[in-house]
Design an enzyme around this catalytic site. Structure first.
Site, PDB file in Angstrom:
ATOM      1  CG  LEU A 183      57.604   7.206 -15.001  1.00 37.76           C
ATOM      2  CD1 LEU A 183      57.661   6.101 -13.963  1.00 37.76           C
ATOM      3  CD2 LEU A 183      58.158   6.734 -16.330  1.00 37.76           C
ATOM      4  N   PRO A 184      53.845   8.790 -16.957  1.00 38.57           N
ATOM      5  CG  PRO A 184      53.188   7.757 -18.953  1.00 38.57           C
ATOM      6  CD  PRO A 184      54.241   7.711 -17.885  1.00 38.57           C
ATOM      7  CB  THR A 229      50.535  14.669 -12.452  1.00 42.15           C
ATOM      8  OG1 THR A 229      51.279  15.849 -12.700  1.00 42.15           O
ATOM      9  CG2 THR A 229      49.232  15.019 -11.742  1.00 42.15           C
ATOM     10  CE  LYS A 288      50.262  18.984 -12.174  1.00 36.97           C
ATOM     11  NZ  LYS A 288      50.550  20.146 -12.996  1.00 36.97           N
ATOM     12  CE  LYS A 303      47.854  12.235 -15.163  1.00 35.71           C
ATOM     13  NZ  LYS A 303      49.307  12.152 -14.996  1.00 35.71           N
TER      14      LYS A 303
HETATM   15  P1  NAD Z   1      54.730  11.802 -21.920  1.00 35.51           P
HETATM   16  O1  NAD Z   1      53.733  10.750 -22.208  1.00 35.51           O
HETATM   17  O2  NAD Z   1      55.217  12.695 -23.003  1.00 35.51           O
HETATM   18  O3  NAD Z   1      56.056  11.133 -21.244  1.00 35.51           O
HETATM   19  C1  NAD Z   1      56.051  10.025 -20.399  1.00 35.51           C
HETATM   20  C2  NAD Z   1      57.235   9.147 -20.814  1.00 35.51           C
HETATM   21  O4  NAD Z   1      57.379   8.070 -19.886  1.00 35.51           O
HETATM   22  C3  NAD Z   1      57.070   8.515 -22.189  1.00 35.51           C
HETATM   23  O5  NAD Z   1      58.166   8.908 -23.011  1.00 35.51           O
HETATM   24  C4  NAD Z   1      57.065   7.010 -21.918  1.00 35.51           C
HETATM   25  O6  NAD Z   1      57.669   6.261 -22.941  1.00 35.51           O
HETATM   26  C5  NAD Z   1      57.840   6.944 -20.625  1.00 35.51           C
HETATM   27  N1  NAD Z   1      57.627   5.739 -19.830  1.00 35.51           N
HETATM   28  C6  NAD Z   1      56.465   5.185 -19.423  1.00 35.51           C
HETATM   29  N2  NAD Z   1      56.698   4.082 -18.676  1.00 35.51           N
HETATM   30  C7  NAD Z   1      58.055   3.928 -18.622  1.00 35.51           C
HETATM   31  C8  NAD Z   1      58.929   2.983 -18.021  1.00 35.51           C
HETATM   32  N3  NAD Z   1      58.472   1.960 -17.308  1.00 35.51           N
HETATM   33  N4  NAD Z   1      60.262   3.150 -18.166  1.00 35.51           N
HETATM   34  C9  NAD Z   1      60.750   4.170 -18.885  1.00 35.51           C
HETATM   35  N5  NAD Z   1      59.969   5.115 -19.486  1.00 35.51           N
HETATM   36  C10 NAD Z   1      58.652   4.990 -19.353  1.00 35.51           C
HETATM   37  O7  NAD Z   1      54.118  12.659 -20.727  1.00 35.51           O
HETATM   38  P2  NAD Z   1      54.569  14.133 -20.238  1.00 35.51           P
HETATM   39  O8  NAD Z   1      53.757  15.156 -20.937  1.00 35.51           O
HETATM   40  O9  NAD Z   1      56.062  14.203 -20.238  1.00 35.51           O
HETATM   41  O10 NAD Z   1      54.014  14.075 -18.723  1.00 35.51           O
HETATM   42  C11 NAD Z   1      54.678  13.331 -17.720  1.00 35.51           C
HETATM   43  C12 NAD Z   1      53.984  13.617 -16.394  1.00 35.51           C
HETATM   44  O11 NAD Z   1      54.032  15.021 -16.114  1.00 35.51           O
HETATM   45  C13 NAD Z   1      52.507  13.216 -16.374  1.00 35.51           C
HETATM   46  O12 NAD Z   1      52.207  12.676 -15.127  1.00 35.51           O
HETATM   47  C14 NAD Z   1      51.797  14.554 -16.616  1.00 35.51           C
HETATM   48  O13 NAD Z   1      50.496  14.575 -16.045  1.00 35.51           O
HETATM   49  C15 NAD Z   1      52.725  15.520 -15.912  1.00 35.51           C
HETATM   50  N6  NAD Z   1      52.688  16.910 -16.406  1.00 35.51           N
HETATM   51  C16 NAD Z   1      52.639  17.165 -17.746  1.00 35.51           C
HETATM   52  C17 NAD Z   1      52.610  18.496 -18.182  1.00 35.51           C
HETATM   53  C18 NAD Z   1      52.564  18.830 -19.652  1.00 35.51           C
HETATM   54  O14 NAD Z   1      52.352  20.018 -19.989  1.00 35.51           O
HETATM   55  N7  NAD Z   1      52.780  17.892 -20.560  1.00 35.51           N
HETATM   56  C19 NAD Z   1      52.648  19.545 -17.256  1.00 35.51           C
HETATM   57  C20 NAD Z   1      52.741  19.249 -15.887  1.00 35.51           C
HETATM   58  C21 NAD Z   1      52.752  17.916 -15.471  1.00 35.51           C
END
Ligand code: NAD
Length: 297
Positions: free
Chosen positions: A66-67, A97, A172, A247
């Site tokens: 999740l975000p 994260t 992280k 963030k």
């Molecule tokens: P994203 O915004 O693409 O995905 C998050 C998903 O969670 C969304 O599809 C959203 O609809 C869903 N969501 C939110 N609340 C929800 C709920 N209550 N029930 C069901 N679904 C729900 O974000 P991301 O890029 O996939 O990143 C996710 C996490 O991973 C974050 O914490 C980010 O910091 C971390 N991260 C991202 C990357 C990257 O390169 N994108 C790399 C390492 C870590």
């Protein structure tokens, strides 16, 4: 393999991670607020249920991606949330994260209800998620860490036990603070070389074999045209967004205040990404900070 997995949060990272679990032969029920993401998982062999908590009630393993902290807290701790719905003995793994304190709070609530919970944030970006080559930094008991291996190994290739609950998130936060600082330093150095008439490719190649070498320079070069595969050469599309880096640097600043730790470069980096985001770059890859330090070519 017989384990039933529920995967909640099928965004940029979660969808390819869940798809790798499907490919490995697990039964994966996927859930997201965005229906199109769920449809993609179902199209690649996963399944879903209208009521995500009904799926959680049957799951051996619950994985979330999740975000931010607030999403994780409300999903796990809410009245009809994961902790209220999961069956006894289910293993809970949060890969988002989030703040180390939030991870500890949710893990403590899980423990009070008899669940093992891991914080297991990742590094490696969307390419690593797709290729199944993520690095996992895991906090929680050794026993839960071992129990999670069959699942984490299908999504990543370097899996580390960092220590107790919250430790995965601490690693992280430290890693991403360093990355944010290195990206700005690398951009500054390339800009300075270019202002002196240097070809950024030649400059980057020499620095990559010198003491300034680092990941941002060698693998993820911020200057357009230096590295074909880097987001900089694709108009800074895809990759790791400025707002996500912002963030993570916010988590570092909060954590430094709470622990009375000086992070002068981390704080400055957070401010620079904040200004960059306010200038409209929030959705671009974080290497676009290069543009803030000089005119686009
Ligand atoms: P994203 O915004 O693409 O995905 C998050 C998903 O969670 C969304 O599809 C959203 O609809 C869903 N969501 C939110 N609340 C929800 C709920 N209550 N029930 C069901 N679904 C729900 O974000 P991301 O890029 O996939 O990143 C996710 C996490 O991973 C974050 O914490 C980010 O910091 C971390 N991260 C991202 C990357 C990257 O390169 N994108 C790399 C390492 C870590």
């Amino acid at each position: 393999m017989s384990a039933n997995i529920v995967f909640i949060g099928l965004g940029n990272m979660g969808l390819p991670m869940a798809q790798n679990l499907v490919r490995a032969g697990f039964s994966v029920s996927g859930h997201d607020l965005v229906k199109a993401s769920v449809d993609k998982l179902v199209a690649s062999g996963g399944k879903t249920e209208a009521d995500s908590m009904a799926a959680v009630a049957k799951a051996d393993v619950v994985i979330t991606m999740l975000p931010a902290s607030r999403h994780v807290e409300s999903l796990y701790l809410g009245e009809a949330g994961v902790l209220a719905s999961a069956k006894p003995g289910a293993l809970l793994i949060d890969c988002s994260t989030i703040a180390p304190e939030a991870a500890r709070k949710v893990a403590a609530a899980a423990g009070a209800r008899g669940f093992e919970m891991l914080d297991a944030p990742v590094s490696g970006g969307t390419n690593g998620a797709t290729a199944g080559t993520l690095t996992f930094m895991v906090g929680g008991s050794r026993q839960a860490f071992e129990a999670a291996q069959p699942y984490l190994q299908k999504m990543g290739k370097a899996i580390y036990h960092a220590g107790d609950s919250g430790s995965g998130q601490t690693v992280k936060v430290c890693n991403n603070m360093l990355l944010g600082i290195l990206m700005i330093g690398t951009s500054e150095a390339i800009r300075l070389g270019m202002a002196n008439g240097m070809d950024p490719k030649v400059l980057s190649e020499i620095m990559s074999k010198s003491s300034g070498r680092n990941w941002a320079l060698e693998v993820y070069n911020p200057c357009p045209g230096v590295m074909e595969t880097a987001p900089a050469s694709k108009d800074y599309a895809g990759g790791f967004g400025v707002d996500l880096m912002l963030k993570d640097l916010g988590l570092a600043v909060e954590n430094a205040l709470a622990t009375n730790c000086a992070i002068p470069l981390g704080s400055t980096a957070r401010n620079l990404y904040d200004i960059h985001s306010m200038n409209g770059a929030g959705k671009l890859d974080f290497s676009s900070i290069f543009n803030m330090l000089g005119k686009a070519k």
